[in-house]
Design a protein around this motif. Structure first.
Motif, PDB file in Angstrom:
ATOM      1  N   CYS A  73       0.853  -1.182   0.000  1.00  0.00           N
ATOM      2  CA  CYS A  73       0.000   0.000   0.000  1.00  0.00           C
ATOM      3  C   CYS A  73       0.890   1.233   0.000  1.00  0.00           C
ATOM      4  CB  CYS A  73      -0.923   0.012   1.219  1.00  0.00           C
ATOM      5  SG  CYS A  73      -2.090  -1.368   1.288  1.00  0.00           S
ATOM      6  N   TYR A  74       0.354   2.330  -0.534  1.00  0.00           N
ATOM      7  CA  TYR A  74       1.147   3.543  -0.716  1.00  0.00           C
ATOM      8  C   TYR A  74       0.359   4.736  -0.172  1.00  0.00           C
ATOM      9  CZ  TYR A  74       3.788   0.452  -3.742  1.00  0.00           C
ATOM     10  OH  TYR A  74       4.516  -0.606  -4.227  1.00  0.00           O
ATOM     11  N   THR A  75       1.081   5.567   0.578  1.00  0.00           N
ATOM     12  CA  THR A  75       0.482   6.727   1.234  1.00  0.00           C
ATOM     13  C   THR A  75       1.049   7.997   0.625  1.00  0.00           C
ATOM     14  OG1 THR A  75       0.229   5.495   3.298  1.00  0.00           O
ATOM     15  CG2 THR A  75       0.075   7.887   3.425  1.00  0.00           C
ATOM     16  N   PHE A  76       0.145   8.841   0.140  1.00  0.00           N
ATOM     17  CA  PHE A  76       0.528  10.150  -0.390  1.00  0.00           C
ATOM     18  C   PHE A  76       0.489  11.182   0.728  1.00  0.00           C
ATOM     19  CE2 PHE A  76      -0.769  14.277  -2.146  1.00  0.00           C
ATOM     20  CZ  PHE A  76       0.275  14.502  -3.037  1.00  0.00           C
ATOM     21  N   ASN A  77       1.486  12.060   0.757  1.00  0.00           N
ATOM     22  CA  ASN A  77       1.594  13.134   1.748  1.00  0.00           C
ATOM     23  C   ASN A  77       1.816  12.577   3.150  1.00  0.00           C
ATOM     24  OD1 ASN A  77       1.712  15.820   2.535  1.00  0.00           O
ATOM     25  ND2 ASN A  77      -0.492  16.004   2.839  1.00  0.00           N
ATOM     26  N   ALA A  78       2.544  11.466   3.227  1.00  0.00           N
ATOM     27  CA  ALA A  78       2.941  10.936   4.534  1.00  0.00           C
ATOM     28  C   ALA A  78       4.139  11.731   5.034  1.00  0.00           C
ATOM     29  CB  ALA A  78       3.292   9.457   4.424  1.00  0.00           C
ATOM     30  N   VAL A  79       4.057  12.217   6.248  1.00  0.00           N
ATOM     31  CA  VAL A  79       5.064  13.137   6.772  1.00  0.00           C
ATOM     32  C   VAL A  79       6.165  12.344   7.460  1.00  0.00           C
ATOM     33  CG1 VAL A  79       5.502  15.040   8.354  1.00  0.00           C
ATOM     34  CG2 VAL A  79       3.394  14.964   7.044  1.00  0.00           C
ATOM     35  N   THR A  80       7.391  12.631   7.129  1.00  0.00           N
ATOM     36  CA  THR A  80       8.548  12.112   7.841  1.00  0.00           C
ATOM     37  C   THR A  80       9.225  13.264   8.578  1.00  0.00           C
ATOM     38  OG1 THR A  80       9.952  12.398   5.888  1.00  0.00           O
ATOM     39  CG2 THR A  80       8.869  10.262   6.157  1.00  0.00           C
ATOM     40  N   LYS A  81      10.372  12.997   9.165  1.00  0.00           N
ATOM     41  CA  LYS A  81      11.040  14.012   9.982  1.00  0.00           C
ATOM     42  C   LYS A  81      11.482  15.219   9.152  1.00  0.00           C
ATOM     43  CE  LYS A  81      12.693  10.710  13.432  1.00  0.00           C
ATOM     44  NZ  LYS A  81      13.883  10.144  14.120  1.00  0.00           N
ATOM     45  N   ASN A  82      11.916  14.977   7.936  1.00  0.00           N
ATOM     46  CA  ASN A  82      12.480  16.057   7.123  1.00  0.00           C
ATOM     47  C   ASN A  82      11.497  16.600   6.091  1.00  0.00           C
ATOM     48  OD1 ASN A  82      14.942  15.712   8.477  1.00  0.00           O
ATOM     49  ND2 ASN A  82      15.589  14.120   7.037  1.00  0.00           N
ATOM     50  N   GLU A  83      10.235  16.199   6.158  1.00  0.00           N
ATOM     51  CA  GLU A  83       9.257  16.632   5.172  1.00  0.00           C
ATOM     52  C   GLU A  83       8.203  17.507   5.837  1.00  0.00           C
ATOM     53  OE1 GLU A  83       7.630  13.256   3.252  1.00  0.00           O
ATOM     54  OE2 GLU A  83       9.485  12.708   2.209  1.00  0.00           O
ATOM     55  N   THR A  84       7.546  18.281   5.001  1.00  0.00           N
ATOM     56  CA  THR A  84       6.458  19.144   5.469  1.00  0.00           C
ATOM     57  C   THR A  84       5.152  18.683   4.831  1.00  0.00           C
ATOM     58  OG1 THR A  84       6.888  20.712   3.672  1.00  0.00           O
ATOM     59  CG2 THR A  84       7.967  21.117   5.797  1.00  0.00           C
ATOM     60  N   ILE A  85       4.056  19.020   5.477  1.00  0.00           N
ATOM     61  CA  ILE A  85       2.741  18.631   4.985  1.00  0.00           C
ATOM     62  C   ILE A  85       2.368  19.509   3.798  1.00  0.00           C
ATOM     63  CG2 ILE A  85       0.318  18.388   5.598  1.00  0.00           C
ATOM     64  CD1 ILE A  85       1.139  17.978   8.463  1.00  0.00           C
ATOM     65  N   LEU A  86       1.908  18.877   2.749  1.00  0.00           N
ATOM     66  CA  LEU A  86       1.461  19.620   1.582  1.00  0.00           C
ATOM     67  C   LEU A  86       0.137  20.298   1.888  1.00  0.00           C
ATOM     68  CD1 LEU A  86       2.277  17.032  -1.243  1.00  0.00           C
ATOM     69  CD2 LEU A  86       3.646  18.999  -0.520  1.00  0.00           C
ATOM     70  N   SER A  87      -0.078  21.443   1.297  1.00  0.00           N
ATOM     71  CA  SER A  87      -1.305  22.207   1.516  1.00  0.00           C
ATOM     72  C   SER A  87      -1.839  22.680   0.178  1.00  0.00           C
ATOM     73  CB  SER A  87      -1.057  23.398   2.449  1.00  0.00           C
ATOM     74  OG  SER A  87      -0.080  24.262   1.896  1.00  0.00           O
ATOM     75  N   THR A  88      -3.084  23.106   0.201  1.00  0.00           N
ATOM     76  CA  THR A  88      -3.725  23.619  -0.999  1.00  0.00           C
ATOM     77  C   THR A  88      -4.364  24.961  -0.687  1.00  0.00           C
ATOM     78  OG1 THR A  88      -5.418  23.179  -2.681  1.00  0.00           O
ATOM     79  CG2 THR A  88      -5.825  22.336  -0.461  1.00  0.00           C
ATOM     80  N   SER A  89      -4.296  25.848  -1.646  1.00  0.00           N
ATOM     81  CA  SER A  89      -4.808  27.205  -1.447  1.00  0.00           C
ATOM     82  C   SER A  89      -6.098  27.467  -2.207  1.00  0.00           C
ATOM     83  CB  SER A  89      -3.756  28.235  -1.896  1.00  0.00           C
ATOM     84  OG  SER A  89      -3.391  28.017  -3.250  1.00  0.00           O
ATOM     85  N   MET A  90      -6.590  26.467  -2.913  1.00  0.00           N
ATOM     86  CA  MET A  90      -7.816  26.615  -3.692  1.00  0.00           C
ATOM     87  C   MET A  90      -8.660  25.365  -3.541  1.00  0.00           C
ATOM     88  SD  MET A  90      -7.916  29.589  -5.234  1.00  0.00           S
ATOM     89  CE  MET A  90      -9.042  29.343  -6.615  1.00  0.00           C
ATOM     90  N   GLY A  91      -9.961  25.541  -3.653  1.00  0.00           N
ATOM     91  CA  GLY A  91     -10.867  24.409  -3.636  1.00  0.00           C
ATOM     92  C   GLY A  91     -11.239  23.991  -5.047  1.00  0.00           C
ATOM     93  N   GLY A  92     -11.731  22.765  -5.198  1.00  0.00           N
ATOM     94  CA  GLY A  92     -12.110  22.275  -6.508  1.00  0.00           C
ATOM     95  C   GLY A  92     -11.239  21.116  -6.952  1.00  0.00           C
ATOM     96  N   SER A  93     -11.728  20.354  -7.912  1.00  0.00           N
ATOM     97  CA  SER A  93     -11.039  19.151  -8.368  1.00  0.00           C
ATOM     98  C   SER A  93      -9.723  19.443  -9.070  1.00  0.00           C
ATOM     99  CB  SER A  93     -11.957  18.355  -9.302  1.00  0.00           C
ATOM    100  OG  SER A  93     -12.334  19.151 -10.419  1.00  0.00           O
ATOM    101  N   GLU A  94      -9.569  20.629  -9.633  1.00  0.00           N
ATOM    102  CA  GLU A  94      -8.340  20.947 -10.350  1.00  0.00           C
ATOM    103  C   GLU A  94      -7.163  21.182  -9.406  1.00  0.00           C
ATOM    104  OE1 GLU A  94      -7.914  20.825 -13.560  1.00  0.00           O
ATOM    105  OE2 GLU A  94     -10.021  20.266 -13.897  1.00  0.00           O
ATOM    106  N   TYR A  95      -7.450  21.419  -8.127  1.00  0.00           N
ATOM    107  CA  TYR A  95      -6.389  21.740  -7.179  1.00  0.00           C
ATOM    108  C   TYR A  95      -6.234  20.652  -6.120  1.00  0.00           C
ATOM    109  CZ  TYR A  95      -6.851  26.293  -9.332  1.00  0.00           C
ATOM    110  OH  TYR A  95      -6.899  27.321 -10.246  1.00  0.00           O
ATOM    111  N   GLY A  96      -6.736  19.485  -6.405  1.00  0.00           N
ATOM    112  CA  GLY A  96      -6.588  18.374  -5.489  1.00  0.00           C
ATOM    113  C   GLY A  96      -5.628  17.334  -6.033  1.00  0.00           C
ATOM    114  N   LEU A  97      -5.825  16.095  -5.625  1.00  0.00           N
ATOM    115  CA  LEU A  97      -5.003  14.965  -6.054  1.00  0.00           C
ATOM    116  C   LEU A  97      -5.734  14.217  -7.158  1.00  0.00           C
ATOM    117  CD1 LEU A  97      -2.496  13.145  -5.618  1.00  0.00           C
ATOM    118  CD2 LEU A  97      -3.865  11.872  -3.940  1.00  0.00           C
TER     119      LEU A  97
END
Length: 656
Positions: free
Chosen positions: A286-310
């Motif tokens: 199994c694979y996890t997108f946006n899984a945070v490790t010690k040296n990573e930051t959480i991804l964020s989104t500044s817009m709503g809607g399907s074009e700005y998601g995954l």
């Protein structure tokens, strides 16, 4: 009245003792009612007439009862909460998304391990339903069925046989594979659905699980022969795969490059490097997108809607599915926090092939108050269950950890000192055949809430949830199917020369419908300040009391009353002790008067000097008349004239 008693009464009248020095509770209460600021108590004492005094007693007691009732309601309402909902529009962090193929391992990689089990499954279907031999696809035709090393047919038949009952459930059943009669003992658990009414069949199929010594057995029956065979197949499948090393199982499952064909997030391309792999015993890699490790930051989104998601296109590869293990095609998806363990087998949602699945999200955060307002826990440190997962506390983690604790106490694998680790669901029953029976019994008790896990585990006070809205659309459309599949085949053909079908693909879109963060927060409905002010209002309304009056009540009814009671008890103890000493002295001496040197029966032996109070306690002399000291003869104190008659020897010879 004796003169001594009159004097004593006069002294008490002129020197009235009040407060804790009052001689009795009655006098203390009388003093309190005359000096207190509560009008009701004062009116009881000063009112004239029994009727008026009775009315004031009733009014005062009613007011006291109302005060106690109102104060009790205030205390009960103190532990209530008020809920506030706040909506903030801001840039939101994107959650972690875990994706698994429903088929855990590619069939071409595990067919040699499962060849014997598959053949026995085909025989069971043939004997039960009279079906001809099930032919596999050409690409799956390989060597004839061979049992794996250490995996014999007798193990399957003896340890976990498939049995079929006739219309009447008796203590005998027929072995579905060998056709022999078997005795059925122990409990029979029917795992039919209680919700749906299934048409009754002529035969009931199940399997029997027994301990090593065979003294205790349990038979599990199903309302469908297909369900029984699939469950039987699943148990053996997991036991076979438990013998395979983890690294080999990872290689037999799907890689990130194979599962993910295209990836876009917030309008920017992404790839397999943005996903973190973990191995699941039921779903393989199994694979996890946006899984945070010690040296990573959480991804964020500044817009709503399907074009700005995954946006993902998944390669499902239906031809590599195990026909007896998996009956549907697609993928499992779970949206969760970064610090939360993904229990994808419990709460994961399935997406279909040849469809575009759009998942719109609304973020909701809730903060509850812990004890005494609720039974939730802040961080799980006050829950007596040690977590076996490297994740933050949640109710599911507590339940799974509690179940693992019971397994470690009752069920152990031969190859593990503890229960099966995270990547192994079932132990190898060949090395420890009793483990499967123990696990099944524990799992049944866990589902039926017979274990203490449900009572021990508590809900977390802080939670983050995403409300999901799912919509489906046919993908690709009939018009765009040809050119889109050709392009995807060309992209995939760099590694594999194969034309894709629409049933091998699934499109997934995960996005925020809006950037509103909903915060549901609990706060105490009452504070200490409001509780005290409400108490003061009730006391002033019903009794015209203040804090000083309450302190007076505490002083009089608790301090002074207890002091009077304690003093009386101490005086009684001293009196009894003195009487006991006197009796002992009289019995040890024949003539106590000689010893004391006091022949007066009213004499009191006391080392201290006599006081006025001890003098008042002396008994009166016999008779009604008390002798007193006669007044002096004041005439004797007057100076009289010189003696008229002088003695002869005192006369002056010159003046005769």
């Amino acid at each position: 009245m004796a003169p001594g008693e009159k004097i004593k009464a006069k002294i008490k009248k002129n020197l009235t003792m009040t407060g804790p020095q009052a001689p009795s509770i009655k006098e203390l209460m009388q003093w309190y009612c005359l000096n207190t600021n509560t009008h009701g108590c004062r009116r009881i004492v000063v009112s004239r007439g029994r009727l008026r005094r009775l009315i004031w007693i009733i009014f005062t007691l009613s007011a006291v009862g109302l005060i106690l009732w109102q104060c009790a309601l205030l205390v009960l309402s103190f532990y209530t909460v008020s809920v506030s909902i706040k909506v903030h529009f801001e840039k939101l962090n994107f959650p972690a998304v875990t994706i698994c193929n429903i088929n855990p391992y590619k069939y071409s990689a595990v067919k040699e391990l499962l060849s014997g089990l598959d053949q026995e499954t085909k025989n069971a279907l043939k004997n039960l339903y009279g079906l001809p031999n099930i032919q596999s696809r050409k690409r799956r035709e390989a060597n004839p069925p061979q049992w794996t090393e250490g995996f014999s047919q007798s193990k399957i038949l003896n340890k976990l046989p498939l049995i079929v009952f006739d219309s009447d459930m008796t203590n005998e059943a027929t072995d579905l594979l060998t056709g022999r009669k078997r005795k059925v003992s122990g409990t029979i658990v029917h795992k039919a659905s209680d919700v749906m009414h299934m048409q009754e069949t002529k035969k009931t199929v199940g399997f029997q699980m027994c301990e090593n010594n065979g003294t205790e057995c349990a038979t599990y029956t199903f309302n469908s022969g297909v369900n029984a065979i699939r469950e039987w197949y699943k148990l053996h499948y997991m036991n076979i795969m438990a013998q395979v090393p983890l690294e080999k199982k990872i290689n037999m499952s799907y890689s990130a490059e194979e599962l993910l064909m295209t990836c876009f997030f917030d309008g920017v391309s992404c790839d397999a490097r943005n996903f973190t792999r973990f191995h699941h015993p039921m779903y393989g890699n199994c694979y996890t997108f946006n899984a945070v490790t010690k040296n990573e930051t959480i991804l964020s989104t500044s817009m709503g809607g399907s074009e700005y998601g995954l946006q993902l296109i998944l390669y499902i590869d239906e031809e590599e599915y195990n026909p007896f293990l998996v009956s549907s095609t697609g993928a499992k998806v779970l949206i969760h926090r970064q610090d939360e363990h993904p229990f994808i087998e419990d709460i994961g949602m399935e997406i279909e092939t040849a469809m575009a699945t759009s998942i719109g999200m609304h973020l909701t955060e809730s903060c509850k108050l812990s004890e005494p307002y609720s039974q939730c826990t802040k961080d799980g440190k006050d829950v007596p269950v040690k977590s076996v997962y490297n994740a933050s506390y949640s109710l599911q983690i507590c339940l799974h950890s509690c179940f693992q604790r019971h397994m470690s106490e009752k069920c152990k694998c031969a190859q593990y000192s503890q229960p099966a680790p995270e990547n192994v669901t079932y132990c190898n029953y060949q090395k420890h055949p009793n483990w499967m029976y123990c696990y099944y019994k524990l799992h049944q008790a866990f589902v039926q809430e017979e274990l203490d896990c449900q009572s021990i585990c508590r809900e977390s006070c802080n939670s983050t949830e995403w409300s999901l809205t799912t919509s489906l659309a046919q993908w690709p459309s009939d018009i765009s199917e040809k050119w889109m599949l050709d392009i995807l085949t060309w992209d995939k053909g760099q590694k594999e020369n194969k034309r894709l079908n629409k049933t091998d693909l699934a499109k997934l879109l995960i996005f925020y419908k809006d950037l509103n963060r909903r915060l549901i927060q609990e706060s105490p409905a009452n504070s200490i300040e409001s509780l005290l002010s409400n108490f003061g209002g009730q006391l002033g309304l019903w009794m015209s009391c203040s804090v000083v009056c309450v302190l007076e009540i505490i002083e009089v009814f608790f301090v002074d009353s207890l002091s009077i009671i304690a003093r009386r008890c101490w005086q009684k103890i001293k009196k009894r002790w003195a009487q006991k000493k006197t009796q002992q002295g009289q019995s040890s001496s024949e003539n106590p008067e000689d010893i004391t040197g006091c022949d007066n029966p009213a004499c009191v032996i006391d080392d201290d000097l006599p006081t006025f109070n001890t003098a008042l306690q002396l008994p009166q002399a016999p008779g009604n008349h008390v002798p007193g000291t006669p007044p002096p003869k004041y005439n004797t104190l007057h100076i009289e004239r010189a003696f008229s008659n002088q003695l002869e020897d005192t006369q002056d010879p010159e003046n005769p």
